[in-house]
Design an enzyme around this catalytic site. Structure first.
Site, PDB file in Angstrom:
ATOM      1  N   TYR A  16       0.877  -1.087  -0.039  1.00 30.21           N
ATOM      2  CA  TYR A  16      -0.137   0.009   0.269  1.00 30.21           C
ATOM      3  C   TYR A  16       0.899   1.238  -0.002  1.00 30.21           C
ATOM      4  O   TYR A  16       2.064   1.141   0.032  1.00 30.21           O
ATOM      5  CB  TYR A  16      -1.046  -0.057   1.252  1.00 30.21           C
ATOM      6  CG  TYR A  16      -0.257   0.038   2.333  1.00 30.21           C
ATOM      7  CD1 TYR A  16      -0.652   0.946   3.350  1.00 30.21           C
ATOM      8  CD2 TYR A  16       0.760  -0.681   2.885  1.00 30.21           C
ATOM      9  CE1 TYR A  16       0.026   1.469   4.850  1.00 30.21           C
ATOM     10  CE2 TYR A  16       1.577  -0.624   4.092  1.00 30.21           C
ATOM     11  CZ  TYR A  16       1.191   0.592   5.041  1.00 30.21           C
ATOM     12  OH  TYR A  16       1.728   0.622   6.287  1.00 30.21           O
ATOM     13  N   SER A 211       4.780   2.696  11.809  1.00 35.24           N
ATOM     14  CA  SER A 211       4.545   1.343  10.976  1.00 35.24           C
ATOM     15  C   SER A 211       3.167   1.112  10.657  1.00 35.24           C
ATOM     16  O   SER A 211       2.211   1.882  10.552  1.00 35.24           O
ATOM     17  CB  SER A 211       4.800   0.363  11.978  1.00 35.24           C
ATOM     18  OG  SER A 211       3.769  -0.042  12.645  1.00 35.24           O
ATOM     19  N   LYS A 212       3.180   0.063   9.719  1.00 33.84           N
ATOM     20  CA  LYS A 212       1.828  -0.431   9.025  1.00 33.84           C
ATOM     21  C   LYS A 212       0.621  -0.123  10.089  1.00 33.84           C
ATOM     22  O   LYS A 212      -0.547  -0.063   9.674  1.00 33.84           O
ATOM     23  CB  LYS A 212       1.731  -1.735   8.743  1.00 33.84           C
ATOM     24  CG  LYS A 212       2.369  -1.807   7.271  1.00 33.84           C
ATOM     25  CD  LYS A 212       2.103  -3.301   6.753  1.00 33.84           C
ATOM     26  CE  LYS A 212       2.687  -3.224   5.269  1.00 33.84           C
ATOM     27  NZ  LYS A 212       2.717  -4.464   4.520  1.00 33.84           N
ATOM     28  N   ARG A 213       0.819  -0.691  11.411  1.00 35.01           N
ATOM     29  CA  ARG A 213      -0.066  -0.595  12.365  1.00 35.01           C
ATOM     30  C   ARG A 213      -0.707   0.670  12.839  1.00 35.01           C
ATOM     31  O   ARG A 213      -1.707   0.745  13.413  1.00 35.01           O
ATOM     32  CB  ARG A 213       0.157  -1.660  13.620  1.00 35.01           C
ATOM     33  CG  ARG A 213       0.133  -3.033  13.178  1.00 35.01           C
ATOM     34  CD  ARG A 213       0.717  -3.965  14.318  1.00 35.01           C
ATOM     35  NE  ARG A 213       2.074  -3.405  14.524  1.00 35.01           N
ATOM     36  CZ  ARG A 213       3.331  -4.169  13.949  1.00 35.01           C
ATOM     37  NH1 ARG A 213       2.956  -4.715  13.082  1.00 35.01           N
ATOM     38  NH2 ARG A 213       4.241  -3.601  14.281  1.00 35.01           N
ATOM     39  N   SER A 217      -1.083   5.349   8.721  1.00 37.14           N
ATOM     40  CA  SER A 217      -0.079   4.870   7.946  1.00 37.14           C
ATOM     41  C   SER A 217      -0.239   4.743   6.702  1.00 37.14           C
ATOM     42  O   SER A 217       0.661   5.029   5.730  1.00 37.14           O
ATOM     43  CB  SER A 217       0.490   3.961   8.613  1.00 37.14           C
ATOM     44  OG  SER A 217      -0.247   2.625   8.232  1.00 37.14           O
TER      45      SER A 217
END
Ligand code: GLU
Length: 425
Positions: A16, A211-213, A217
């Protein structure tokens, strides 16, 4: 002389578009636009296992949403294509042959090929970090081609920057520690390295790398939540850069004219969702009725609200825009304008039932409304006052009652506005 600035965004499509990647794209785009140069999109998709069509699409969609148009790249073409690394094997082979001819590569037992480092000290004149010194390396020589013939990141990245005539590399600070390897390769190809600007990381509110979490993001999450692209564009610019002057809310043109990579901070930037949302609220409030309607429409449709009259919808949205920060919040503020059946808040039901005279009061109000020949805010308001007088109650008691009855909610735009937009019938 034509302006020759050429910058690129070179994402690896592995899932993504991350907010850090979007900001890197944005800084490159701004620099190209500021200098009247070219912005190139190059997809670094050599890792076939991890690169999916969906991930590529997420990059295109995110960039288009932010308004970061590329002059060369997928769909735009250009003289330096193809712009997918997965389609550039011939070019890499040719560059590899140059290194072979110069005696700079040798084979390992397993067939991998290594690049012989020059083992000289390197100074990187970085626009953000200043001069960064690297002593002559003692690392083992670098593998640049795998036994299966595929090339590793450092090699293809440098070949492409050389082939595409990239003049400035603006990228994340995480690449700084390897840049001496890139410079060594440029020299081995007999090319001048580009100028570098390594931009600081984006940290989450707790101070670790985003981060992704982390909330915010992924660029898609802004699209889904109902951020306006111009607000996110503006906010992302401020993650690591402060424009000259006091103003933070700046439009695209102003940012383009002010942007200077030398002013990018060398300290890490802290992501702040509250501030980003505040920016969005400011942009939302500034929208003209037609623009707010256009931006809100997909969110209304998602909630299955049928718009029969766009003029009414524009006015309904205008009447509540001060109350929301995100487009996705709008449907619950305006849904009663567009459907016959809607739920009443529990609190509202309790309040309506609290006074036995309420049904009578509502009937009296309706009777007076019915007798009106003009139906506008002024007339509706005056009618409520007249009803109040006639029944010897305070208009202040009738207004909330009307609001509850008409909308099922205890908050919303002015009651006269609601009356007019719903229509006399
Ligand atoms: N594909 C690399 C990345 O996404 C590009 C690094 C660079 O900009 O040179 O991190």
């Amino acid at each position: 002389m034509p302006n020759s600035v050429r910058v690129r965004f070179a994402p690896s499509p592995t899932g993504y578009l991350h907010v850090g990647g979007a900001r890197t794209a944005l800084f490159n785009w701004l620099y190209a636009r500021h200098r009247g140069g070219k912005f190139i999109l190059r997809i670094e998709d050599t890792d076939e296992a991890r690169n999916t069509p969906e991930a590529r699409q997420a990059i295109f969609d995110g960039m288009k949403w932010l308004g970061l148009d590329w002059d060369e790249g997928p769909d735009s073409g250009g003289d330096c294509g193809p712009y997918f690394q997965s389609q550039r094997k011939d070019i890499y082979d040719a560059y590899f042959a140059k290194l072979e001819a110069a005696g700079r590569v040798y084979a390992e037992e397993n067939g991998a090929m290594r690049f012989k480092f020059s083992r000289e000290p390197v100074i990187i004149p970085d626009m953000v970090c200043g001069d960064v010194h690297f002593a002559a390396t003692e690392e083992p020589d670098m593998t640049i081609r795998r036994p299966d013939g595929s090339y590793i990141f450092h090699f293809v990245n440098v070949v492409d920057d050389a082939e595409m005539g990239i003049t400035h590399v603006i990228r994340g600070e995480d690449h700084l520690s390897n840049t001496w390897k890139h410079i060594d390769l440029f020299h081995a190809f007999g090319k001048h390295p580009p100028k570098y600007a390594h931009i600081p990381l984006i940290l989450n509110p707790t101070g670790s790398k985003m981060s992704k979490r982390d909330e915010g993001s992924s660029i898609q999450s802004y699209i889904d939540a109902g951020f306006l692209p111009e607000a996110v564009f503006n906010y992302l610019c401020l993650l690591g850069w402060t424009p000259k002057g006091d103003a933070e809310k700046l439009d695209r043109e102003a940012i383009i004219s002010l942007f200077d990579p030398k002013e990018i901070h060398s300290a890490n930037a802290r992501f702040d969702m509250v501030k980003c949302t505040w920016f969005n609220a400011q942009y939302l409030r500034a929208l003209e009725p037609a623009a707010l309607y256009a931006a809100a429409l997909p969110f209304l449709q998602k909630e299955r609200l049928t718009i029969n009259d766009s003029a009414i919808a524009e006015r309904a949205l205008q009447s509540v825009k001060e109350k929301v920060s995100l487009l996705a919040e709008l449907p619950c503020w305006v849904h009663y304008f567009f459907k016959e059946e809607y739920t009443y808040e529990d609190e509202v039901i309790t309040k309506l039932k609290a006074k036995p005279e309420n049904p009578t009061l509502l009937k009296e109000l309706a009777a007076d409304f019915a007798a009106l020949s003009t139906w506008d805010e002024h007339a509706a308001h005056a009618s409520v006052e007249a009803t109040a007088k006639r029944l010897s109650v305070k208009p202040g008691a009738l207004m909330p009652l009307l609001r509850f009855a008409l909308t099922g909610q205890s908050r919303g735009p002015g009651v006269a506005t609601i009356l007019v937009l719903l229509g006399k019938d």
